[in-house]
Design an enzyme around this catalytic site. Structure first.
Site, short mmCIF file in Angstrom:
data_model
loop_
_atom_site.label_atom_id
_atom_site.label_comp_id
_atom_site.label_asym_id
_atom_site.label_seq_id
_atom_site.Cartn_x
_atom_site.Cartn_y
_atom_site.Cartn_z
N ASP A 51 0.87 -0.91 0.10
CA ASP A 51 0.33 -0.12 -0.56
C ASP A 51 1.00 1.01 0.31
OD1 ASP A 51 0.44 -0.09 2.71
OD2 ASP A 51 -1.27 -0.19 3.45
N GLU A 189 9.49 -4.48 10.06
CA GLU A 189 9.35 -3.00 10.09
C GLU A 189 10.00 -2.36 10.59
OE1 GLU A 189 6.67 -0.98 7.27
OE2 GLU A 189 8.27 0.64 6.99
O1 KIV Z 1 3.38 -0.80 1.91
C1 KIV Z 1 4.71 -1.52 1.37
O2 KIV Z 1 5.37 -1.22 0.65
C2 KIV Z 1 5.18 -2.38 2.69
C3 KIV Z 1 6.85 -3.07 2.67
C4 KIV Z 1 7.02 -1.21 2.70
C5 KIV Z 1 7.17 -3.16 3.29
O3 KIV Z 1 4.51 -2.46 3.18
#
Ligand code: KIV
Length: 278
Positions: A51, A189
């Site tokens: 997202d 993260e």
């Molecule tokens: O939305 C995204 O790109 C993510 C990554 C940062 C893991 O959740």
């Protein structure tokens, strides 16, 4: 059966990703468009239609405004252009938190309408029941703990986790609840190295780190960050290219050619009249 669904049987599967725990590091990148998915596919085990597309492609300030329809459109593009990598699509904010039934209805749309193999959601004790509900009904789930971008309005800022004992206990509990609920892998993260190591040792499924040190079982980055498409690079990103600089240089050269009437030349023109001058 759509061609998108037929192709998924040849792809890396959720059980294959889980089986890589503690083994060869799992290579993951974000993808939002068909041309980028085609380039990344041969190099990656897993492509995430994150997202983050809201911020990276649509210029939103955070991921809260991302809709299910946006995720479906980008998921379809990535599925059409990839063959081998597992494709996981993010469940956007508001599409899974209300109840397991809401999550099932929206995750089902993502799988049916894109052909992707799994969904990802920001997880912890509050949605553990939802993760278990989806997995028991045939939907593989990737968890996401630590810095959870969809919680920006509660947290107040995107800040790394794991500086206090309280925070370490909370993030570890998020990871354990997600793994116990049946997630096939967990994105970790923005956490301190010690906490990433502790989580990786505590859970039986692979951890995929982003800003979470080399202690994780795999790594993911936002592709546009590692390719240098932005003028700002977060601490945890290594830039492998300067596409922003290269694009700017190329566009500047083309604009100069247009203004000087050097473009298009005869070779770039259909049925060109031969110049009689000179
Ligand atoms: O939305 C995204 O790109 C993510 C990554 C940062 C893991 O959740």
């Amino acid at each position: 059966m759509s061609s998108q669904r037929e192709a998924s049987t040849k792809r890396v599967s959720a059980p294959a990703i889980t089986a890589r725990k503690g083994g060869e590091p799992i290579v993951c990148l974000t993808a939002y468009t068909a041309p980028m998915a085609e380039i990344l596919d041969p190099h990656c085990d897993l492509l995430l239609v994150g997202d983050s597309v809201g911020m990276v492609v649509h210029g939103l300030p955070d991921t809260v405004g991302v809709t299910l329809e946006m995720m479906i459109l980008h998921g379809q593009a990535v599925m059409r252009a990839s063959r081998r990598a597992m494709v996981v699509v993010d469940m956007p904010f508001g599409s899974y938190e209300a109840s397991p039934e809401q999550a099932f209805a929206n995750a089902t749309r993502l799988l049916k309408e894109t052909g992707c193999q799994a969904v990802k959601l920001e997880s912890g004790p509050a949605v553990a029941e939802t993760v278990a509900f989806l997995v028991r009904r045939g939907i593989p789930v990737m968890g996401h703990v630590g810095l959870r971008p969809q919680a920006i309005n509660v947290d107040g800022a995107f800040r790394a986790k794991g500086r206090t004992e309280d925070e370490r206990t909370r993030v570890l509990a998020e990871a354990e609840a997600t793994a116990d609920a049946g997630a096939f892998a967990i994105v970790v993260e923005g956490v301190a190295e010690g906490l990433a190591r502790e989580i990786t040792e505590a859970v039986a499924v692979p951890t995929i780190g982003i800003g979470a040190s080399v202690a994780c079982d795999g790594q993911i980055l936002v592709t546009d960050d590692m390719l240098g498409l932005f003028d700002w690079t977060p601490k945890f990103v290594r830039r492998y290219a300067d596409l922003r600089g290269e694009i700017s240089q190329a566009v500047g050269a083309w604009a100069g050619d247009v203004r000087a009437r050097r473009f298009p030349a005869e070779a770039e023109t259909y049925f060109a009249h031969k110049s009689t001058a000179g």
